[in-house]
Enzyme design. Sequence first.
Site, PDB file in Angstrom:
ATOM      1  N   ARG A 104      17.306 -32.632  -7.638  1.00  0.00           N
ATOM      2  CA  ARG A 104      16.783 -31.580  -8.498  1.00  0.00           C
ATOM      3  C   ARG A 104      17.164 -30.230  -7.919  1.00  0.00           C
ATOM      4  O   ARG A 104      16.791 -29.917  -6.797  1.00  0.00           O
ATOM      5  CB  ARG A 104      15.243 -31.668  -8.477  1.00  0.00           C
ATOM      6  CG  ARG A 104      14.629 -31.923  -9.766  1.00  0.00           C
ATOM      7  CD  ARG A 104      13.164 -32.063  -9.761  1.00  0.00           C
ATOM      8  NE  ARG A 104      12.348 -31.381  -8.791  1.00  0.00           N
ATOM      9  CZ  ARG A 104      11.115 -31.003  -9.016  1.00  0.00           C
ATOM     10  NH1 ARG A 104      10.587 -31.185 -10.221  1.00  0.00           N
ATOM     11  NH2 ARG A 104      10.384 -30.448  -8.097  1.00  0.00           N
ATOM     12  N   THR A 108      16.451 -24.248 -10.705  1.00  0.00           N
ATOM     13  CA  THR A 108      16.457 -24.510 -12.152  1.00  0.00           C
ATOM     14  C   THR A 108      15.708 -25.794 -12.514  1.00  0.00           C
ATOM     15  O   THR A 108      15.388 -26.009 -13.679  1.00  0.00           O
ATOM     16  CB  THR A 108      17.900 -24.664 -12.654  1.00  0.00           C
ATOM     17  OG1 THR A 108      18.476 -25.809 -11.989  1.00  0.00           O
ATOM     18  CG2 THR A 108      18.728 -23.422 -12.342  1.00  0.00           C
ATOM     19  N   ASP A 200       6.649 -34.261  -1.855  1.00  0.00           N
ATOM     20  CA  ASP A 200       8.033 -34.657  -2.124  1.00  0.00           C
ATOM     21  C   ASP A 200       8.226 -36.113  -1.693  1.00  0.00           C
ATOM     22  O   ASP A 200       8.186 -36.431  -0.492  1.00  0.00           O
ATOM     23  CB  ASP A 200       8.988 -33.732  -1.363  1.00  0.00           C
ATOM     24  CG  ASP A 200      10.440 -34.007  -1.734  1.00  0.00           C
ATOM     25  OD1 ASP A 200      11.090 -33.093  -2.261  1.00  0.00           O
ATOM     26  OD2 ASP A 200      10.912 -35.139  -1.506  1.00  0.00           O
ATOM     27  N   ASP A 203      11.129 -36.865   0.851  1.00  0.00           N
ATOM     28  CA  ASP A 203      10.835 -36.369   2.203  1.00  0.00           C
ATOM     29  C   ASP A 203       9.757 -37.211   2.877  1.00  0.00           C
ATOM     30  O   ASP A 203       9.847 -37.513   4.072  1.00  0.00           O
ATOM     31  CB  ASP A 203      10.372 -34.906   2.137  1.00  0.00           C
ATOM     32  CG  ASP A 203      11.534 -33.957   1.902  1.00  0.00           C
ATOM     33  OD1 ASP A 203      12.687 -34.356   2.156  1.00  0.00           O
ATOM     34  OD2 ASP A 203      11.287 -32.814   1.463  1.00  0.00           O
TER      35      ASP A 203
HETATM   36  C1  PRP Z   1      12.581 -36.211  -6.733  1.00  0.00           C
HETATM   37  C2  PRP Z   1      12.100 -37.544  -7.237  1.00  0.00           C
HETATM   38  C3  PRP Z   1      12.729 -37.588  -8.601  1.00  0.00           C
HETATM   39  C4  PRP Z   1      12.712 -36.145  -9.036  1.00  0.00           C
HETATM   40  C5  PRP Z   1      11.597 -35.956 -10.006  1.00  0.00           C
HETATM   41  O1  PRP Z   1      13.886 -36.312  -6.281  1.00  0.00           O
HETATM   42  O2  PRP Z   1      12.479 -38.606  -6.435  1.00  0.00           O
HETATM   43  O3  PRP Z   1      14.042 -38.099  -8.614  1.00  0.00           O
HETATM   44  O4  PRP Z   1      12.475 -35.367  -7.857  1.00  0.00           O
HETATM   45  O5  PRP Z   1      11.585 -34.682 -10.487  1.00  0.00           O
HETATM   46  P1  PRP Z   1      11.902 -34.345 -12.006  1.00  0.00           P
HETATM   47  O6  PRP Z   1      11.130 -35.321 -12.834  1.00  0.00           O
HETATM   48  O7  PRP Z   1      11.383 -32.939 -12.165  1.00  0.00           O
HETATM   49  O8  PRP Z   1      13.376 -34.442 -12.218  1.00  0.00           O
HETATM   50  P2  PRP Z   1      14.649 -35.127  -5.548  1.00  0.00           P
HETATM   51  O9  PRP Z   1      15.432 -34.316  -6.534  1.00  0.00           O
HETATM   52  O10 PRP Z   1      13.707 -34.376  -4.682  1.00  0.00           O
HETATM   53  O11 PRP Z   1      15.717 -35.918  -4.700  1.00  0.00           O
HETATM   54  P3  PRP Z   1      15.504 -36.959  -3.524  1.00  0.00           P
HETATM   55  O12 PRP Z   1      14.958 -38.226  -4.135  1.00  0.00           O
HETATM   56  O13 PRP Z   1      16.876 -37.128  -2.997  1.00  0.00           O
HETATM   57  O14 PRP Z   1      14.566 -36.368  -2.520  1.00  0.00           O
HETATM   58  N1  URA Z   2       9.658 -34.634  -6.910  1.00  0.00           N
HETATM   59  C1  URA Z   2       8.801 -35.081  -5.973  1.00  0.00           C
HETATM   60  O1  URA Z   2       9.189 -35.780  -5.026  1.00  0.00           O
HETATM   61  N2  URA Z   2       7.514 -34.728  -6.079  1.00  0.00           N
HETATM   62  C2  URA Z   2       7.044 -33.978  -7.094  1.00  0.00           C
HETATM   63  O2  URA Z   2       5.841 -33.697  -7.156  1.00  0.00           O
HETATM   64  C3  URA Z   2       7.972 -33.526  -8.060  1.00  0.00           C
HETATM   65  C4  URA Z   2       9.270 -33.888  -7.948  1.00  0.00           C
END
Ligand code: PRP
Ligand code: URA
Length: 209
Positions: A104, A108, A200, A203
């Site tokens: 994400r 944006t 997150d 993380d």
């Molecule tokens: C997080 C989560 C989803 C996304 C959800 O991933 O694992 O994929 O955010 O958010 P959204 O519904 O607003 O799109 P992130 O982009 O943080 O990547 P990661 O899994 O690599 O940490």
């Molecule tokens: N992605 C996450 O991991 N946590 C949130 O709350 C939103 C997006």
Amino acid sequence: MADVTVVDHPLVQHKLSIMRRKDTPTAKFRQLLNEISLLLGYEVTHDLAIEMRTITTPLTEMPAPFLSGKKLALISILRAGNGLLEGMLDLVPSARVGHIGLYRDPDTLVAVEYYFKVPDDLEDRPVIMLDPMLATANSAIAAVARIKEAGAKHIKMVCLLASPEGVEAFRQAHPDVPVYTAAIDSHLNDHGYIVPGLGDAGDRLYGTR
Ligand code: PRP
Ligand code: URA
């Protein structure tokens, strides 16, 4: 519109509550997500096709149910989707596995794709998409669109936590795709995080940040 199923089993809810605590360590968080994935997996696979075959028990012959049709495809939305994948594979070891790398953009909140590798014959397979968080739903919406482009027709979405805004957006974008989640929380904050949420997911799962 397709259904949204909230899996409110006490074991799921108990484990989720521990995951939400900010002082739950990484190893425990990962273990709990793995355990919950088994319970969500049980729910989301409840309508897999069955065929009867004759087997012989130590006492007699009987018609017995077995999974039928093409093997399930599990699609992990990286990174955090992998936290749901291992448990699902324990449940359905013969499943085919795909990965979609999305992050994400923090400003944006748009989902940016960096990796795509899925089984090449998705048309006839039941497909289960895995991502713990449905926040804005931008990531899940983009991932499902890519899977549809690849031919998938029978898709379900599994997450751990959803926002009301994310559920609404996802259902508008993909009215044919049922959603399974352990909870729908209160709202999204200004940074697109689920509140009260768990922070997150990636993380917390991997101990980054
Ligand atoms: C997080 C989560 C989803 C996304 C959800 O991933 O694992 O994929 O955010 O958010 P959204 O519904 O607003 O799109 P992130 O982009 O943080 O990547 P990661 O899994 O690599 O940490
Ligand atoms: N992605 C996450 O991991 N946590 C949130 O709350 C939103 C997006």
